[in-house]
Design an enzyme around this catalytic site. Structure first.
Site, short mmCIF file in Angstrom:
data_model
loop_
_atom_site.label_atom_id
_atom_site.label_comp_id
_atom_site.label_asym_id
_atom_site.label_seq_id
_atom_site.Cartn_x
_atom_site.Cartn_y
_atom_site.Cartn_z
N ARG A 175 35.18 34.33 36.31
CA ARG A 175 34.10 34.02 37.25
C ARG A 175 32.63 35.26 36.94
O ARG A 175 31.67 34.58 37.05
CB ARG A 175 34.57 34.20 38.81
CG ARG A 175 35.63 33.27 39.07
CD ARG A 175 36.13 33.46 40.58
NE ARG A 175 36.60 34.86 40.48
CZ ARG A 175 36.98 35.57 41.43
NH1 ARG A 175 36.51 35.17 42.64
NH2 ARG A 175 37.52 36.80 41.55
N ASN A 177 37.71 30.69 42.07
CA ASN A 177 38.83 30.69 41.82
C ASN A 177 39.37 29.62 42.82
O ASN A 177 39.32 29.59 43.97
CB ASN A 177 39.62 31.72 41.81
CG ASN A 177 39.75 32.55 40.66
OD1 ASN A 177 38.94 32.22 39.66
ND2 ASN A 177 39.87 34.08 40.72
#
Length: 91
Positions: free
Chosen positions: A20, A38
């Site tokens: 990320r 996520n």
């Protein structure tokens, strides 16, 4: 070229490997807006919006991700632009 928006999912070993944060860095480098987060099933979800060349470059990067990631699949589709400004990591 105009703005495009892609929504999709990245599968493989993509959590716990700075996927990320690395996506955010690449998006900022390319001037792409959107978000990354996520999912509970181990995938990463992304929304990418910006100039087509930059978005497509980030889409290609998603296939490799950061050094410790092991991407098995990237499934994205074009969606209507959301008008998002900036790029964030969603929690």
């Amino acid at each position: 070229m105009g703005r495009v928006c892609l929504h999709g999912f990245v599968s493989g070993r993509v959590q716990g490997v700075y996927y990320r944060q690395s996506t955010e860095q690449q998006a900022e480098r390319l001037g792409v807006d959107g978000w990354v987060r996520n999912l509970a099933d181990g995938r990463v979800e992304v929304l990418l919006e910006g100039e087509e060349d930059a978005v497509r470059e980030l889409e290609r990067w998603l296939c490799d991700g950061p050094a410790d990631a092991e991407v098995s699949a990237v499934d994205v589709q074009e969606v209507p632009a959301q008008g998002i400004t900036g790029f964030i990591v969603r929690r």
